[in-house]
Design an enzyme around this catalytic site. Structure first.
Site, PDB file in Angstrom:
ATOM      1  N   TYR A 105      18.239  47.150  24.983  1.00  0.00           N
ATOM      2  CA  TYR A 105      17.115  47.559  23.928  1.00  0.00           C
ATOM      3  C   TYR A 105      16.328  46.293  23.594  1.00  0.00           C
ATOM      4  O   TYR A 105      16.808  45.444  22.971  1.00  0.00           O
ATOM      5  CB  TYR A 105      17.262  48.306  22.924  1.00  0.00           C
ATOM      6  CG  TYR A 105      16.100  48.734  21.844  1.00  0.00           C
ATOM      7  CD1 TYR A 105      14.898  48.746  22.357  1.00  0.00           C
ATOM      8  CD2 TYR A 105      16.270  48.535  20.564  1.00  0.00           C
ATOM      9  CE1 TYR A 105      13.814  48.887  21.566  1.00  0.00           C
ATOM     10  CE2 TYR A 105      15.112  49.006  19.628  1.00  0.00           C
ATOM     11  CZ  TYR A 105      13.979  49.082  20.263  1.00  0.00           C
ATOM     12  OH  TYR A 105      12.784  49.211  19.371  1.00  0.00           O
ATOM     13  N   ASP A 144      14.745  50.008  27.510  1.00  0.00           N
ATOM     14  CA  ASP A 144      13.403  49.736  26.885  1.00  0.00           C
ATOM     15  C   ASP A 144      13.344  48.162  26.942  1.00  0.00           C
ATOM     16  O   ASP A 144      14.028  47.537  26.156  1.00  0.00           O
ATOM     17  CB  ASP A 144      13.270  50.162  25.517  1.00  0.00           C
ATOM     18  CG  ASP A 144      11.995  50.204  25.046  1.00  0.00           C
ATOM     19  OD1 ASP A 144      11.226  49.227  25.514  1.00  0.00           O
ATOM     20  OD2 ASP A 144      11.607  50.311  23.922  1.00  0.00           O
ATOM     21  N   ASN A 146      10.393  46.564  26.605  1.00  0.00           N
ATOM     22  CA  ASN A 146       9.518  45.910  25.818  1.00  0.00           C
ATOM     23  C   ASN A 146       8.391  45.034  26.489  1.00  0.00           C
ATOM     24  O   ASN A 146       8.033  44.040  25.858  1.00  0.00           O
ATOM     25  CB  ASN A 146      10.097  45.572  24.445  1.00  0.00           C
ATOM     26  CG  ASN A 146       9.828  46.435  23.375  1.00  0.00           C
ATOM     27  OD1 ASN A 146       8.986  47.134  23.277  1.00  0.00           O
ATOM     28  ND2 ASN A 146      10.968  46.649  22.469  1.00  0.00           N
ATOM     29  N   ASP A 241       8.489  58.824  21.459  1.00  0.00           N
ATOM     30  CA  ASP A 241       7.418  58.066  22.049  1.00  0.00           C
ATOM     31  C   ASP A 241       7.468  57.877  23.308  1.00  0.00           C
ATOM     32  O   ASP A 241       6.622  57.336  23.936  1.00  0.00           O
ATOM     33  CB  ASP A 241       6.841  57.348  20.873  1.00  0.00           C
ATOM     34  CG  ASP A 241       7.866  56.503  20.671  1.00  0.00           C
ATOM     35  OD1 ASP A 241       8.956  56.498  20.805  1.00  0.00           O
ATOM     36  OD2 ASP A 241       7.374  55.049  19.892  1.00  0.00           O
TER      37      ASP A 241
END
Length: 252
Positions: A105, A144, A146, A241
């Site tokens: 993450y 994720d 980002n 989300d």
């Protein structure tokens, strides 16, 4: 083998929104989650036939990662000694006979880019770590991350240039990693596909209109590409989300 990666944006909340049903339905060999937002003992998840490994953030209700797997690893490692974010529970590595699985993450650079320098330092340390692993055996790196790498990886690219997750610096770090012997599996098999996203803002009807970003990835060592059977985005799955992403690959 079937791999799933999903930023659940709070596992306790996601469990109330269909996580367990999806888990049972997808029947993955490995299910990696990010942004668990819980501490040890705050949730009891037990799935028959699965081992589970958690990396909790010290800060309550923040960050965190976990992996559920049918296959017991040779070794388990948490973090890469990245100091600044080590306490945030952002990395888990499982080692197997023929590959490493790294669930990540990646820290957000923040809206005002206040964390961008630390983010770039993180990217350098993680890249060095992945390359070190890759020198020993192939790597499956997911999570994720980002960052939307290319303009087709988000809906409104022009208006987002320079924003967190779409800075030239963040995108450049992704490019450097891919040039170092790694492949973005979804983009490799869908080189021109647009409107394929994994994250949508909670703003009104943004997801319904598919105004999103692709910031969740399965990135693998180049020598594994020929063994990929399938890569997909499960955009229909709600509960967060973000939506889950899938990789099916022969790594037995």
């Amino acid at each position: 083998m079937k791999f799933i990666s999903w930023n659940v944006n709070g596992i306790r909340a996601c469990v109330k929104k269909g996580f367990i049903e999806y888990f049972n339905e997808v029947d993955a060999d490995f299910l990696c989650i990010q942004e668990t937002k819980c501490q040890e003992g705050q949730i009891d998840l037990s799935f028959e036939g699965y081992h589970q490994y958690w990396n909790y953030a010290e800060k309550k209700g923040y960050s965190g990662t976990a992996i559920f797997t049918k296959h017991e690893p040779l070794t388990v490692a948490y973090g890469v000694g990245e100091e600044e974010s080590e306490s945030e529970g952002r990395i888990i590595t499982l080692e197997y006979d023929t590959f490493y699985l790294v669930n990540v993450y990646t820290p957000n650079s923040q809206r005002d880019l206040a964390r961008l320098p630390k983010r770039l330092d993180w990217e350098d340390k993680l890249s060095a770590y992945l390359k070190e692993l890759d020198s020993k055996k192939p790597v499956i790196y997911c999570g994720d991350l980002n960052v939307a790498h290319e303009e087709k990886d988000l809906k409104n690219a022009k208006s987002n240039i320079g924003n967190s997750g779409f800075t030239f610096e963040e995108r450049g770090k992704m490019t450097e990693l891919l040039h170092a012997g790694f492949t973005d599996t979804f983009r490799h098999f869908n080189p021109e596909k647009e409107d394929a996203f994994t994250w949508w803002s909670y703003m009104n009807k943004v997801r319904e209109r598919n105004i999103g970003w692709r910031i969740d990835y399965f990135i693998i060592s180049n020598r594994l590409v020929e063994h990929v059977r399938k890569t997909d985005i499960h955009a229909h799955v709600l509960g967060s989300d973000h939506c889950p992403i899938l990789l099916e690959i022969d790594v037995d």
